[in-house]
Design a protein around this motif. Structure first.
Motif, PDB file in Angstrom:
ATOM      1  N   ARG A 133      -1.844  -3.655   5.644  1.00  0.00           N
ATOM      2  CA  ARG A 133      -2.542  -2.639   6.425  1.00  0.00           C
ATOM      3  C   ARG A 133      -2.996  -1.460   5.572  1.00  0.00           C
ATOM      4  O   ARG A 133      -3.878  -0.703   5.979  1.00  0.00           O
ATOM      5  CB  ARG A 133      -1.639  -2.137   7.559  1.00  0.00           C
ATOM      6  CG  ARG A 133      -1.438  -3.148   8.678  1.00  0.00           C
ATOM      7  CD  ARG A 133      -0.538  -2.598   9.746  1.00  0.00           C
ATOM      8  NE  ARG A 133       0.798  -2.314   9.242  1.00  0.00           N
ATOM      9  CZ  ARG A 133       1.773  -1.779   9.971  1.00  0.00           C
ATOM     10  NH1 ARG A 133       1.543  -1.447  11.233  1.00  0.00           N
ATOM     11  NH2 ARG A 133       2.963  -1.556   9.442  1.00  0.00           N
ATOM     12  N   ARG A 134      -2.419  -1.290   4.380  1.00  0.00           N
ATOM     13  CA  ARG A 134      -2.770  -0.158   3.535  1.00  0.00           C
ATOM     14  C   ARG A 134      -3.741  -0.524   2.422  1.00  0.00           C
ATOM     15  O   ARG A 134      -4.118   0.337   1.626  1.00  0.00           O
ATOM     16  CB  ARG A 134      -1.490   0.418   2.911  1.00  0.00           C
ATOM     17  CG  ARG A 134      -0.467   0.924   3.919  1.00  0.00           C
ATOM     18  CD  ARG A 134      -0.855   2.261   4.512  1.00  0.00           C
ATOM     19  NE  ARG A 134      -0.813   3.299   3.512  1.00  0.00           N
ATOM     20  CZ  ARG A 134       0.294   3.960   3.151  1.00  0.00           C
ATOM     21  NH1 ARG A 134       1.455   3.667   3.736  1.00  0.00           N
ATOM     22  NH2 ARG A 134       0.245   4.901   2.242  1.00  0.00           N
ATOM     23  N   ASP A 135      -4.173  -1.784   2.364  1.00  0.00           N
ATOM     24  CA  ASP A 135      -5.055  -2.215   1.273  1.00  0.00           C
ATOM     25  C   ASP A 135      -6.379  -1.468   1.253  1.00  0.00           C
ATOM     26  O   ASP A 135      -6.981  -1.287   0.199  1.00  0.00           O
ATOM     27  CB  ASP A 135      -5.316  -3.720   1.363  1.00  0.00           C
ATOM     28  CG  ASP A 135      -4.089  -4.561   1.062  1.00  0.00           C
ATOM     29  OD1 ASP A 135      -3.131  -4.016   0.490  1.00  0.00           O
ATOM     30  OD2 ASP A 135      -4.091  -5.760   1.401  1.00  0.00           O
ATOM     31  N   HIS A 136      -6.855  -1.054   2.428  1.00  0.00           N
ATOM     32  CA  HIS A 136      -8.153  -0.390   2.521  1.00  0.00           C
ATOM     33  C   HIS A 136      -8.055   1.128   2.365  1.00  0.00           C
ATOM     34  O   HIS A 136      -9.073   1.814   2.393  1.00  0.00           O
ATOM     35  CB  HIS A 136      -8.819  -0.711   3.859  1.00  0.00           C
ATOM     36  CG  HIS A 136      -9.300  -2.126   3.960  1.00  0.00           C
ATOM     37  ND1 HIS A 136     -10.534  -2.527   3.522  1.00  0.00           N
ATOM     38  CD2 HIS A 136      -8.680  -3.246   4.437  1.00  0.00           C
ATOM     39  CE1 HIS A 136     -10.680  -3.834   3.732  1.00  0.00           C
ATOM     40  NE2 HIS A 136      -9.570  -4.290   4.288  1.00  0.00           N
ATOM     41  N   SER A 137      -6.843   1.644   2.206  1.00  0.00           N
ATOM     42  CA  SER A 137      -6.668   3.093   2.120  1.00  0.00           C
ATOM     43  C   SER A 137      -7.218   3.653   0.816  1.00  0.00           C
ATOM     44  O   SER A 137      -7.198   2.992  -0.226  1.00  0.00           O
ATOM     45  CB  SER A 137      -5.180   3.451   2.234  1.00  0.00           C
ATOM     46  OG  SER A 137      -4.645   3.009   3.454  1.00  0.00           O
ATOM     47  N   LEU A 138      -7.688   4.889   0.878  1.00  0.00           N
ATOM     48  CA  LEU A 138      -8.079   5.597  -0.337  1.00  0.00           C
ATOM     49  C   LEU A 138      -6.827   6.064  -1.062  1.00  0.00           C
ATOM     50  O   LEU A 138      -5.939   6.667  -0.458  1.00  0.00           O
ATOM     51  CB  LEU A 138      -8.938   6.814   0.013  1.00  0.00           C
ATOM     52  CG  LEU A 138     -10.439   6.604   0.229  1.00  0.00           C
ATOM     53  CD1 LEU A 138     -11.080   7.923   0.661  1.00  0.00           C
ATOM     54  CD2 LEU A 138     -11.112   6.089  -1.031  1.00  0.00           C
ATOM     55  N   VAL A 139      -6.758   5.773  -2.339  1.00  0.00           N
ATOM     56  CA  VAL A 139      -5.622   6.206  -3.137  1.00  0.00           C
ATOM     57  C   VAL A 139      -5.895   7.612  -3.661  1.00  0.00           C
ATOM     58  O   VAL A 139      -7.011   7.926  -4.076  1.00  0.00           O
ATOM     59  CB  VAL A 139      -5.394   5.240  -4.323  1.00  0.00           C
ATOM     60  CG1 VAL A 139      -4.198   5.692  -5.163  1.00  0.00           C
ATOM     61  CG2 VAL A 139      -5.169   3.819  -3.807  1.00  0.00           C
ATOM     62  N   LYS A 140      -4.884   8.464  -3.624  1.00  0.00           N
ATOM     63  CA  LYS A 140      -5.074   9.835  -4.087  1.00  0.00           C
ATOM     64  C   LYS A 140      -5.460   9.861  -5.563  1.00  0.00           C
ATOM     65  O   LYS A 140      -4.966   9.059  -6.358  1.00  0.00           O
ATOM     66  CB  LYS A 140      -3.799  10.654  -3.862  1.00  0.00           C
ATOM     67  CG  LYS A 140      -3.528  10.977  -2.395  1.00  0.00           C
ATOM     68  CD  LYS A 140      -2.326  11.887  -2.263  1.00  0.00           C
ATOM     69  CE  LYS A 140      -2.064  12.225  -0.797  1.00  0.00           C
ATOM     70  NZ  LYS A 140      -3.147  13.024  -0.212  1.00  0.00           N
ATOM     71  N   ILE A 141      -6.296  10.797  -5.918  1.00  0.00           N
ATOM     72  CA  ILE A 141      -6.829  10.852  -7.268  1.00  0.00           C
ATOM     73  C   ILE A 141      -5.742  11.148  -8.306  1.00  0.00           C
ATOM     74  O   ILE A 141      -5.878  10.798  -9.488  1.00  0.00           O
ATOM     75  CB  ILE A 141      -7.964  11.897  -7.358  1.00  0.00           C
ATOM     76  CG1 ILE A 141      -8.807  11.651  -8.603  1.00  0.00           C
ATOM     77  CG2 ILE A 141      -7.414  13.314  -7.326  1.00  0.00           C
ATOM     78  CD1 ILE A 141     -10.099  12.451  -8.633  1.00  0.00           C
ATOM     79  N   ASN A 142      -4.644  11.776  -7.870  1.00  0.00           N
ATOM     80  CA  ASN A 142      -3.566  12.077  -8.813  1.00  0.00           C
ATOM     81  C   ASN A 142      -2.426  11.070  -8.715  1.00  0.00           C
ATOM     82  O   ASN A 142      -1.325  11.320  -9.215  1.00  0.00           O
ATOM     83  CB  ASN A 142      -3.039  13.494  -8.569  1.00  0.00           C
ATOM     84  CG  ASN A 142      -2.421  13.661  -7.183  1.00  0.00           C
ATOM     85  OD1 ASN A 142      -2.808  12.984  -6.236  1.00  0.00           O
ATOM     86  ND2 ASN A 142      -1.471  14.567  -7.057  1.00  0.00           N
ATOM     87  N   HIS A 143      -2.686   9.921  -8.114  1.00  0.00           N
ATOM     88  CA  HIS A 143      -1.669   8.877  -7.966  1.00  0.00           C
ATOM     89  C   HIS A 143      -1.429   8.179  -9.311  1.00  0.00           C
ATOM     90  O   HIS A 143      -2.334   8.035 -10.125  1.00  0.00           O
ATOM     91  CB  HIS A 143      -2.134   7.854  -6.921  1.00  0.00           C
ATOM     92  CG  HIS A 143      -1.037   6.993  -6.375  1.00  0.00           C
ATOM     93  ND1 HIS A 143      -0.470   5.967  -7.093  1.00  0.00           N
ATOM     94  CD2 HIS A 143      -0.406   7.007  -5.169  1.00  0.00           C
ATOM     95  CE1 HIS A 143       0.459   5.382  -6.360  1.00  0.00           C
ATOM     96  NE2 HIS A 143       0.523   5.988  -5.189  1.00  0.00           N
ATOM     97  N   PHE A 144      -0.196   7.746  -9.523  1.00  0.00           N
ATOM     98  CA  PHE A 144       0.149   7.018 -10.748  1.00  0.00           C
ATOM     99  C   PHE A 144      -0.770   5.826 -10.956  1.00  0.00           C
ATOM    100  O   PHE A 144      -1.214   5.545 -12.078  1.00  0.00           O
ATOM    101  CB  PHE A 144       1.609   6.552 -10.673  1.00  0.00           C
ATOM    102  CG  PHE A 144       2.046   5.719 -11.848  1.00  0.00           C
ATOM    103  CD1 PHE A 144       2.492   6.317 -13.013  1.00  0.00           C
ATOM    104  CD2 PHE A 144       1.999   4.326 -11.795  1.00  0.00           C
ATOM    105  CE1 PHE A 144       2.881   5.548 -14.106  1.00  0.00           C
ATOM    106  CE2 PHE A 144       2.389   3.557 -12.875  1.00  0.00           C
ATOM    107  CZ  PHE A 144       2.830   4.167 -14.033  1.00  0.00           C
ATOM    108  N   ASP A 145      -1.083   5.102  -9.877  1.00  0.00           N
ATOM    109  CA  ASP A 145      -1.891   3.888  -9.987  1.00  0.00           C
ATOM    110  C   ASP A 145      -3.339   4.183 -10.378  1.00  0.00           C
ATOM    111  O   ASP A 145      -4.025   3.310 -10.906  1.00  0.00           O
ATOM    112  CB  ASP A 145      -1.874   3.115  -8.660  1.00  0.00           C
ATOM    113  CG  ASP A 145      -0.518   2.533  -8.349  1.00  0.00           C
ATOM    114  OD1 ASP A 145       0.269   2.340  -9.301  1.00  0.00           O
ATOM    115  OD2 ASP A 145      -0.225   2.281  -7.163  1.00  0.00           O
TER     116      ASP A 145
END
Length: 289
Positions: A133-145
């Motif tokens: 369910r989270r695959d389409h989420s925007l990842v935060k720009i300061n995220h480790f990934d």
């Protein structure tokens, strides 16, 4: 009685513990995060600090065994772009099992906050698979990934024997140092068991292996490289995952085509809270989270 004869006294056991833990950890010299150094550790619970280029970046705990927990971090770092193991170090202390109930890593996070902090504790470093369910989420720009995305050229060696795709994917998942999730629905599983693949000995990276697997699947299957993990599902049409670096798709022509993704990220720079979900990354080896 005068005011000079009475005073308030508050005993802060947690502060005393945090002070003593920090003093013990700060007295140690970081050593390289290598399998050889982890082999020298005892199979005991403990608290540890990770360093990047000599800077403190993460504090965590191992409820059962320090070597296994640190090995998880070693594997994760080994499969990331822009991050190499020769930049990583660690220190650790053994602790009593009972100390886990007072969350020693949280005390240390608070203590180190005024001394440069431990940035990886609030940027998603310890997170597990967020789920479909989270695959389409925007990842935060300061995220480790985002800063250290998965390396698609990660070395992979699979058997060259012809096996069902389902078996090849299972073996691939075990080999990779990052999360790889694929369709396990009844219909998807049946398709992957019916198709067979013999991975060429020349295919020695994740990119090369996944392309060979994709070639034997029916049209409509798609492998997507998200910042922190990869997924393989049947998609009725090419799906643009907002934060994806790119994806391989099996076309009706039979060709497997790589297309760059949008690589969009949430511009919010608010730190990711160190909550129960983030702390799932401190599960013991073998936990799926």
């Amino acid at each position: 009685m005068t005011p000079d004869s009475v005073a308030e006294f508050t005993l802060s056991i947690t502060k005393a513990l945090a002070d003593q833990l920090a003093e013990a950890l700060d007295s140690l010299a970081p050593c390289p995060l290598t399998s050889r150094n982890l082999d020298d550790l005892e199979e005991r619970p403990g608290v540890y600090v990770l360093f990047l280029d000599g800077r403190r970046v993460y504090v965590g705990k191992a409820e059962k065994a320090l070597p296994g927990r640190l090995e998880q971090h070693l594997r994760k770092v080994s499969g990331r772009s822009g991050l190499s193991l020769d930049r990583m170090g660690f220190v650790c202390v053994y602790v009593d099992k009972d100390m886990d109930s007072i969350a020693p890593e949280r005390m240390l996070i608070a203590r180190y906050g005024s001394r440069g902090g431990v940035p990886w504790n609030s940027n998603g470093f310890g997170n597990k698979d967020p789920g479909r369910r989270r695959d389409h989420s925007l990842v935060k720009i300061n995220h480790f990934d985002v800063e250290y995305s998965i390396d698609l050229e990660t070395p992979v060696i699979l058997s060259a024997a012809e096996v069902p795709v389902w078996t090849a994917l299972r073996d691939l998942k075990k080999t990779l140092p990052f999360i790889f999730r694929y369709d396990t629905s009844t219909q998807g599983k049946a398709i992957m068991k019916a198709a067979s693949v013999a991975v060429s000995p020349a295919a020695t990276t994740f990119r090369a292996v996944i392309e060979e697997i994709m070639r034997v699947l029916p049209a409509g299957w798609q492998t997507t490289a998200l910042p922190g993990y990869a997924i393989l599902y049947r998609e009725r049409e090419a799906v643009e995952y907002l934060s994806a670096a790119g994806y391989w798709r099996k076309a009706q022509s039979g060709d497997v085509v790589w297309r760059a993704g949008a690589s969009q990220h949430d511009p919010s720079r608010a730190p990711i809270p160190v909550d129960s979900e983030t702390e799932r990354g401190d599960a013991e080896p073998g936990d799926d989270g």
